[in-house]
Every structure is written in structure tokens, then in C-alpha cells.
Design a protein around this motif. Structure first.
Motif, mmCIF file in Angstrom:
data_model
loop_
_atom_site.group_PDB
_atom_site.id
_atom_site.type_symbol
_atom_site.label_atom_id
_atom_site.label_comp_id
_atom_site.label_asym_id
_atom_site.label_seq_id
_atom_site.Cartn_x
_atom_site.Cartn_y
_atom_site.Cartn_z
ATOM 1 N N TRP A 1 97.936 90.267 -15.902
ATOM 2 C CA TRP A 1 99.100 91.117 -15.493
ATOM 3 C C TRP A 1 99.100 91.720 -14.079
ATOM 4 N N GLU A 2 100.140 92.136 -13.871
ATOM 5 C CA GLU A 2 100.443 92.986 -12.492
ATOM 6 C C GLU A 2 101.050 94.308 -12.502
ATOM 7 N N ALA A 3 100.795 95.365 -11.952
ATOM 8 C CA ALA A 3 101.148 96.385 -12.039
ATOM 9 C C ALA A 3 101.079 97.287 -10.654
ATOM 10 N N VAL A 4 101.590 98.565 -10.638
ATOM 11 C CA VAL A 4 101.501 99.472 -9.585
ATOM 12 C C VAL A 4 100.524 100.551 -9.989
ATOM 13 N N VAL A 5 99.702 101.197 -9.131
ATOM 14 C CA VAL A 5 99.097 102.224 -9.458
ATOM 15 C C VAL A 5 99.867 103.679 -9.087
ATOM 16 N N VAL A 6 99.559 104.435 -10.208
ATOM 17 C CA VAL A 6 100.659 105.472 -9.922
ATOM 18 C C VAL A 6 99.655 106.817 -9.947
ATOM 19 N N SER A 7 98.157 106.755 -10.173
ATOM 20 C CA SER A 7 97.137 107.836 -9.971
ATOM 21 C C SER A 7 95.844 107.226 -10.170
ATOM 22 N N LYS A 8 95.034 108.137 -9.554
ATOM 23 C CA LYS A 8 93.692 107.743 -9.578
ATOM 24 C C LYS A 8 92.688 108.813 -10.108
ATOM 25 N N SER A 9 91.727 108.585 -10.962
ATOM 26 C CA SER A 9 90.964 109.779 -11.185
ATOM 27 C C SER A 9 89.421 109.385 -11.441
ATOM 28 N N ARG A 10 88.464 109.987 -11.459
ATOM 29 C CA ARG A 10 87.330 109.888 -11.704
ATOM 30 C C ARG A 10 86.513 111.150 -12.446
ATOM 31 N N ALA A 11 85.810 110.880 -13.588
ATOM 32 C CA ALA A 11 85.192 111.736 -14.427
ATOM 33 C C ALA A 11 83.866 111.503 -15.048
ATOM 34 N N PRO A 12 82.854 112.310 -15.201
ATOM 35 C CA PRO A 12 81.830 111.916 -16.103
ATOM 36 C C PRO A 12 82.485 112.404 -17.610
ATOM 37 N N LEU A 13 82.803 111.384 -18.161
ATOM 38 C CA LEU A 13 83.717 111.467 -19.408
ATOM 39 C C LEU A 13 82.393 111.504 -20.538
ATOM 40 N N ASP A 14 81.415 110.892 -20.294
ATOM 41 C CA ASP A 14 80.617 111.055 -21.368
ATOM 42 C C ASP A 14 79.295 112.066 -21.005
ATOM 43 N N GLY A 15 79.355 112.830 -19.853
ATOM 44 C CA GLY A 15 78.466 113.995 -19.397
ATOM 45 C C GLY A 15 77.435 113.376 -18.458
ATOM 46 N N GLU B 1 83.684 99.712 -6.128
ATOM 47 C CA GLU B 1 84.262 99.077 -5.028
ATOM 48 C C GLU B 1 85.774 99.063 -4.987
ATOM 49 N N ALA B 2 86.313 98.742 -6.260
ATOM 50 C CA ALA B 2 87.905 98.393 -6.376
ATOM 51 C C ALA B 2 88.391 99.716 -6.264
ATOM 52 N N ILE C 1 91.399 100.858 -3.671
ATOM 53 C CA ILE C 1 92.821 100.846 -4.263
ATOM 54 C C ILE C 1 93.355 102.321 -4.147
ATOM 55 N N GLU C 2 94.514 102.452 -3.542
ATOM 56 C CA GLU C 2 95.305 103.622 -3.465
ATOM 57 C C GLU C 2 96.465 103.700 -4.378
ATOM 58 N N VAL C 3 97.145 105.158 -4.506
ATOM 59 C CA VAL C 3 98.450 105.196 -5.160
ATOM 60 C C VAL C 3 99.554 104.525 -4.561
ATOM 61 N N GLY C 4 100.175 103.582 -5.215
ATOM 62 C CA GLY C 4 101.340 102.867 -4.754
ATOM 63 C C GLY C 4 100.960 101.281 -4.015
ATOM 64 N N ASP C 5 99.729 101.097 -4.183
ATOM 65 C CA ASP C 5 99.143 99.686 -4.071
ATOM 66 C C ASP C 5 99.830 98.806 -5.609
ATOM 67 N N ARG C 6 99.876 97.410 -5.204
ATOM 68 C CA ARG C 6 99.793 96.575 -6.506
ATOM 69 C C ARG C 6 98.628 96.238 -6.847
ATOM 70 N N VAL C 7 98.189 96.159 -8.139
ATOM 71 C CA VAL C 7 97.045 95.694 -8.641
ATOM 72 C C VAL C 7 97.449 94.336 -9.532
#
Length: 67
Positions: free
Chosen positions: A7-21, A45-46, A50-56
Motif C-alpha cells: 500500500w501507499e499512504a500519507v502520514v497524518v501524525s506521529k506518536s511514541r509511547a511505552p504502551l506496555d509499560g 530508524e523509519a 518520516i515526517e507528517v505529510g510524507d508519503r510512505v
């Protein structure tokens, strides 16, 4: 979407979190060319490239990457 789909898509947001603690998960929300949005997990690394607005793009059996 499965790992075997391409697939191909456009990045609309980025996030990072320790979801499992303890592990830090990096995710991007993408809007697919046919309309729906999806949160996907990406490698460190990816995520740094990657920035918001980039195509992935994702090729079948591969990890998502900047297009």
C-alpha cells in the motif's frame, strides 16, 4: 492490513509511547489513498526519517518506509 499487502499512504501524525509499560513503541497514523486512516507501528530508524505529510509505502512482506 496484513504484512503481505502492499500500500501507499500519507502520514497524518506521529506518536511514541511505552504502551506496555516498558517498551517504547513508535507509531504513525497514515491515510491510505482510498480514504481510511490506520495506525501502524514502525521501526525506530523509519520513525526518525518520516515526517507528517510524507508519503510512505509498504511492499508485500516488507516494513513501511518513506516513499
Amino acid at each position: 492490513m496484513s504484512n503481505e499487502q502492499a500500500w501507499e499512504a500519507v502520514v497524518v501524525s506521529k506518536s511514541r509511547a511505552p504502551l506496555d509499560g516498558s517498551n517504547l513503541y513508535r507509531r504513525v497514523t497514515v491515510r491510505h489513498d482510498d480514504g481510511p486512516e490506520e495506525k501502524i507501528r514502525v521501526a525506530r530508524e523509519a520513525w526518525k526519517q518520516i515526517e507528517v505529510g510524507d508519503r510512505v509505502m509498504k511492499e508485500a512482506g516488507q516494513d513501511p518506509r518513506r516513499a
